[in-house]
Design an enzyme around this catalytic site. Structure first.
Site, PDB file in Angstrom:
ATOM      1  N   ARG A 252       0.832  -1.201   0.000  1.00 23.45           N
ATOM      2  CA  ARG A 252       0.000   0.000   0.000  1.00 23.45           C
ATOM      3  C   ARG A 252       0.870   1.256   0.000  1.00 23.45           C
ATOM      4  O   ARG A 252       2.067   1.210   0.275  1.00 23.45           O
ATOM      5  CB  ARG A 252      -0.903   0.015   1.239  1.00 23.45           C
ATOM      6  CG  ARG A 252      -2.010  -0.997   1.237  1.00 23.45           C
ATOM      7  CD  ARG A 252      -2.746  -1.047   2.572  1.00 23.45           C
ATOM      8  NE  ARG A 252      -1.920  -1.615   3.639  1.00 23.45           N
ATOM      9  CZ  ARG A 252      -2.311  -1.763   4.902  1.00 23.45           C
ATOM     10  NH1 ARG A 252      -3.524  -1.348   5.261  1.00 23.45           N
ATOM     11  NH2 ARG A 252      -1.512  -2.302   5.816  1.00 23.45           N
TER      12      ARG A 252
ATOM     13  N   TYR B  10      -1.196   4.469  10.625  1.00 18.96           N
ATOM     14  CA  TYR B  10      -1.562   3.420  11.572  1.00 18.96           C
ATOM     15  C   TYR B  10      -0.338   3.164  12.440  1.00 18.96           C
ATOM     16  O   TYR B  10       0.726   2.790  11.932  1.00 18.96           O
ATOM     17  CB  TYR B  10      -1.945   2.130  10.845  1.00 18.96           C
ATOM     18  CG  TYR B  10      -3.268   2.192  10.119  1.00 18.96           C
ATOM     19  CD1 TYR B  10      -4.448   2.418  10.813  1.00 18.96           C
ATOM     20  CD2 TYR B  10      -3.341   2.002   8.745  1.00 18.96           C
ATOM     21  CE1 TYR B  10      -5.668   2.465  10.151  1.00 18.96           C
ATOM     22  CE2 TYR B  10      -4.544   2.044   8.075  1.00 18.96           C
ATOM     23  CZ  TYR B  10      -5.719   2.278   8.780  1.00 18.96           C
ATOM     24  OH  TYR B  10      -6.918   2.332   8.128  1.00 18.96           O
TER      25      TYR B  10
ATOM     26  N   HIS C 169      -0.488   1.731  16.121  1.00 11.08           N
ATOM     27  CA  HIS C 169      -0.608   0.556  16.999  1.00 11.08           C
ATOM     28  C   HIS C 169       0.496   0.536  18.051  1.00 11.08           C
ATOM     29  O   HIS C 169       1.181  -0.463  18.260  1.00 11.08           O
ATOM     30  CB  HIS C 169      -0.578  -0.730  16.168  1.00 11.08           C
ATOM     31  CG  HIS C 169      -1.681  -0.811  15.149  1.00 11.08           C
ATOM     32  ND1 HIS C 169      -3.006  -0.986  15.485  1.00 11.08           N
ATOM     33  CD2 HIS C 169      -1.651  -0.714  13.790  1.00 11.08           C
ATOM     34  CE1 HIS C 169      -3.756  -1.011  14.396  1.00 11.08           C
ATOM     35  NE2 HIS C 169      -2.957  -0.837  13.355  1.00 11.08           N
TER      36      HIS C 169
ATOM     37  N   GLU D 248      -5.881   4.745  13.819  1.00  8.07           N
ATOM     38  CA  GLU D 248      -6.768   3.771  14.453  1.00  8.07           C
ATOM     39  C   GLU D 248      -7.444   4.264  15.716  1.00  8.07           C
ATOM     40  O   GLU D 248      -8.348   3.599  16.234  1.00  8.07           O
ATOM     41  CB  GLU D 248      -6.007   2.466  14.755  1.00  8.07           C
ATOM     42  CG  GLU D 248      -5.010   2.527  15.905  1.00  8.07           C
ATOM     43  CD  GLU D 248      -3.637   3.010  15.481  1.00  8.07           C
ATOM     44  OE1 GLU D 248      -2.717   2.948  16.308  1.00  8.07           O
ATOM     45  OE2 GLU D 248      -3.473   3.460  14.319  1.00  8.07           O
TER      46      GLU D 248
ATOM     47  N   SER E  40     -10.489  -2.441   8.280  1.00  6.51           N
ATOM     48  CA  SER E  40     -11.166  -3.528   8.989  1.00  6.51           C
ATOM     49  C   SER E  40     -12.076  -4.288   8.030  1.00  6.51           C
ATOM     50  O   SER E  40     -12.185  -5.515   8.095  1.00  6.51           O
ATOM     51  CB  SER E  40     -11.973  -2.976  10.163  1.00  6.51           C
ATOM     52  OG  SER E  40     -11.123  -2.420  11.142  1.00  6.51           O
TER      53      SER E  40
ATOM     54  N   ALA F  30     -14.628  -5.559  11.295  1.00 10.34           N
ATOM     55  CA  ALA F  30     -13.888  -6.685  10.727  1.00 10.34           C
ATOM     56  C   ALA F  30     -14.630  -7.993  10.938  1.00 10.34           C
ATOM     57  O   ALA F  30     -14.757  -8.818  10.022  1.00 10.34           O
ATOM     58  CB  ALA F  30     -12.491  -6.762  11.344  1.00 10.34           C
TER      59      ALA F  30
ATOM     60  N   VAL G  60     -11.240  -9.004  17.849  1.00  9.28           N
ATOM     61  CA  VAL G  60     -11.548  -8.206  19.029  1.00  9.28           C
ATOM     62  C   VAL G  60     -10.715  -6.934  19.016  1.00  9.28           C
ATOM     63  O   VAL G  60      -9.514  -6.960  18.739  1.00  9.28           O
ATOM     64  CB  VAL G  60     -11.274  -9.010  20.310  1.00  9.28           C
ATOM     65  CG1 VAL G  60     -11.506  -8.154  21.542  1.00  9.28           C
ATOM     66  CG2 VAL G  60     -12.153 -10.248  20.341  1.00  9.28           C
ATOM     67  N   LEU G  61     -11.348  -5.806  19.328  1.00  8.48           N
ATOM     68  CA  LEU G  61     -10.650  -4.521  19.289  1.00  8.48           C
ATOM     69  C   LEU G  61     -11.006  -3.685  20.505  1.00  8.48           C
ATOM     70  O   LEU G  61     -12.178  -3.477  20.812  1.00  8.48           O
ATOM     71  CB  LEU G  61     -11.025  -3.747  18.023  1.00  8.48           C
ATOM     72  CG  LEU G  61     -10.484  -2.316  17.923  1.00  8.48           C
ATOM     73  CD1 LEU G  61      -8.968  -2.330  17.748  1.00  8.48           C
ATOM     74  CD2 LEU G  61     -11.149  -1.564  16.792  1.00  8.48           C
TER      75      LEU G  61
ATOM     76  N   ILE H 265      -6.935 -11.341  13.258  1.00  7.82           N
ATOM     77  CA  ILE H 265      -6.972  -9.995  12.690  1.00  7.82           C
ATOM     78  C   ILE H 265      -6.444  -8.969  13.688  1.00  7.82           C
ATOM     79  O   ILE H 265      -5.914  -7.926  13.299  1.00  7.82           O
ATOM     80  CB  ILE H 265      -8.415  -9.629  12.272  1.00  7.82           C
ATOM     81  CG1 ILE H 265      -8.926 -10.579  11.178  1.00  7.82           C
ATOM     82  CG2 ILE H 265      -8.491  -8.189  11.761  1.00  7.82           C
ATOM     83  CD1 ILE H 265     -10.380 -10.342  10.799  1.00  7.82           C
TER      84      ILE H 265
ATOM     85  N   ILE I 121      -3.865  -8.969  15.448  1.00 11.27           N
ATOM     86  CA  ILE I 121      -2.433  -9.098  15.720  1.00 11.27           C
ATOM     87  C   ILE I 121      -1.725  -7.748  15.750  1.00 11.27           C
ATOM     88  O   ILE I 121      -0.709  -7.586  16.444  1.00 11.27           O
ATOM     89  CB  ILE I 121      -1.766 -10.058  14.699  1.00 11.27           C
ATOM     90  CG1 ILE I 121      -0.365 -10.452  15.156  1.00 11.27           C
ATOM     91  CG2 ILE I 121      -1.763  -9.462  13.302  1.00 11.27           C
ATOM     92  CD1 ILE I 121      -0.330 -11.242  16.452  1.00 11.27           C
TER      93      ILE I 121
ATOM     94  N   GLY J 245       0.585  -9.130  10.171  1.00 12.67           N
ATOM     95  CA  GLY J 245       0.300  -7.837  10.792  1.00 12.67           C
ATOM     96  C   GLY J 245      -0.186  -6.753   9.849  1.00 12.67           C
ATOM     97  O   GLY J 245      -0.599  -5.691  10.306  1.00 12.67           O
TER      98      GLY J 245
END
Length: 375
Positions: free
Chosen positions: A15, A94, A96, A118, A133, A178, A238-239, A266, A268, A298
Site C-alpha cells: 500500500r 496506523y 498501533h 486507528e 477492517s 472486521a 476483538v478490538l 486480525i 495481531i 500484521g
C-alpha cells in the site's frame, strides 16, 4: 505545508498512503507533496501519475522524510526508519503503539507529534480504521478457506461443503466491522457461522441484518471454549481502540480443536487476541500450535493494495487536509474525534491505553491542547 509520502518498507507492504487524487487535493489547497520514487508501484500507481497530479518525486526515503512537515504513512515506522523522525514533525499513520514499545520510544525520543489513524473517532465509530477492517475481515474469510485446504496444512474441509456433507464451522470472535465482514463472507461461502461478542445490542443488530443466517452468542470464557473446540476456522477480531487486545482464546482451548483447524488473528496489530499469537509476514504467514494453523500477518490489507490504498485515502484525506491547512493544534482543538488520534506529542504519551499498556507516564491530550501555542 510540505507533505512527505515515503515508500512503505514493512515486509510485503504494497500500500501507499495517498493516491494521485489525494495529491491533487493537497496541491489545490496550496500544499506541497513529495513522494518517494516507486512508493505507489505496489498499488499500481507509477510516479508519472503523481507528477501529473502535482507531486514532486524524490529519490529516496531520506528526502521524503527530511523536508516534510507532515509524513503520511500507512504502517508504523520500523527500526530502519526511526532515525528519520524529527522534532516538530507530524506523523499520521496506523501506529498501533500499544503493541510496540520500540516504536513508541522512538517517537518519544524524536519529539514528534504522532496521530494514529486507528484511534481517531467519529461518535462511537473509528472512521479511519473501518475501511481496513472491512478489507481485513473479508480477507480473513478468503485466507481461512485457503488455509483449510489440506495441502496448506488445513484439515481439508470445504467452506460450504456439498450436498450430503457438513459445511465448515466458522467462529468469529468480535462483532465489529472486521468481524461482521468476516462473518458475512464466510456465510456467503456456505459455512456455518457464529459471531461471539460481549455486546448484546451489537448481536441483535447482526441478527436482524442477516435475518438469523449468522448465529450469535454472548461472550463468556465458557462459550468461547466450547465454540473454539468445535470450530474448523476461528477468526479473532476483538478490538479495544489503541489498547492491547485481550487474549480470549487460550492455547488450552486450541489443544481441543481438530488437527488442521485454522485460526486467523486480525487483532495481531494490537498484540493478537489468541494466546500463542505472534506477528507473521506475507512471506511466512503461518505457524502451528497444537496441530492448529495460526495466521497472524500484521498488515493483511497490504495483500490487496489496489483496493486498500484507494479505500485508505478516501477515509484519511479529509483529516489530513484539515491538519495541513489549519495545523495539527487547531485541527485537533476543533475536532474532538481527531484529537483522540493524538498518541504522542513532544516526548509525552497522550493516549491513555498506550501509556497503560507500556507502563509509561500519561499526559492527557487536553493538557497538550490547552498549553502554550503550537503551530
Amino acid at each position: 505545508m510540505i507533505i512527505g509520502v515515503p515508500r512503505e518498507i514493512k515486509n510485503n507492504e504494497f500500500r501507499v498512503a495517498i493516491t494521485p487524487a489525494g495529491v491533487s487535493e493537497f496541491v489545490a489547497q496550496g500544499h506541497e507533496v513529495i513522494v518517494e520514487t516507486g512508493a505507489g508501484l505496489g498499488s499500481g500507481i507509477p510516479d508519472e501519475l503523481y507528477v501529473e497530479a502535482g507531486a514532486q518525486i524524490c529519490a529516496d526515503a531520506d528526502a521524503a522524510w527530511a523536508s516534510a512537515d507532515m509524513v503520511l504513512k500507512v504502517k508504523e515506522p520500523i527500526a530502519e526508519e526511526y532515525h528519520r523522525i524529527r522534532a516538530g514533525q507530524i506523523l499520521f499513520a496506523y501506529l498501533h503503539l500499544a503493541a510496540s514499545r520500540e516504536c513508541t520510544q522512538a517517537i518519544i525520543d524524536a519529539g514528534a507529534t504522532a496521530i494514529a489513524y486507528e484511534t481517531v473517532t467519529m461518535g462511537r465509530t473509528l472512521p479511519l480504521l473501518a475501511p481496513m477492517s472491512e478489507v481485513a475481515g473479508r480477507l480473513a474469510a478468503q485466507i481461512g478457506a485457503f488455509q483449510l485446504q489440506q495441502p496448506n496444512g488445513g484439515s481439508g474441509i470445504l467452506m460450504g461443503g456439498v450436498p450430503g456433507t457438513r459445511p465448515a464451522k466458522v467462529v468469529v470472535i468480535g462483532g465489529g466491522v472486521a468481524g461482521e465482514n468476516a462473518a458475512a463472507i464466510t456465510s456467503g461461502m456456505g459455512a456455518d457461522v457464529t459471531i461471539i461478542d460481549i455486546s448484546l445490542a451489537r448481536l441483535k443488530e447482526i441478527d436482524v441484518a442477516y435475518n438469523g443466517r449468522i448465529k450469535t452468542l454472548a461472550s463468556t470464557k465458557f462459550t468461547i471454549a466450547g465454540e473454539v473446540a468445535a470450530a474448523d476456522l476461528v477468526i479473532g477480531s476483538v478490538l479495544i481502540p489503541g489498547a492491547a487486545a485481550p487474549k480470549l482464546v487460550t492455547t488450552e482451548m486450541v489443544s481441543h480443536m481438530r488437527p488442521g483447524s485454522v485460526l486467523v488473528d486480525i487483532a495481531i496489530d494490537q498484540g493478537g487476541c489468541f494466546e500463542g499469537s505472534h506477528t507473521t509476514t506475507h512471506l511466512n504467514p503461518t505457524f502451528t500450535v497444537h496441530d492448529a494453523v495460526y495466521y497472524c500477518v500484521g498488515n493483511m490489507p497490504g495483500a490487496v493494495p489496489q483496493t486498500s490504498t484507494v479505500a485508505l485515502t478516501n477515509a484519511t484525506l479529509p483529516y489530513a487536509l484539515r491538519i495541513a491547512s489549519k495545523g495539527w493544534h487547531q485541527a485537533l482543538q476543533e475536532d474532538a474525534g481527531l484529537a483522540n488520534g493524538l498518541n504522542v506529542h513532544d516526548g509525552h504519551v497522550t493516549f491513555a491505553p498506550v501509556a497503560e499498556a507500556l507502563g509509561l507516564a500519561h499526559t492527557p491530550t487536553a493538557e497538550i491542547l490547552n498549553g502554550a501555542g503550537q503551530q
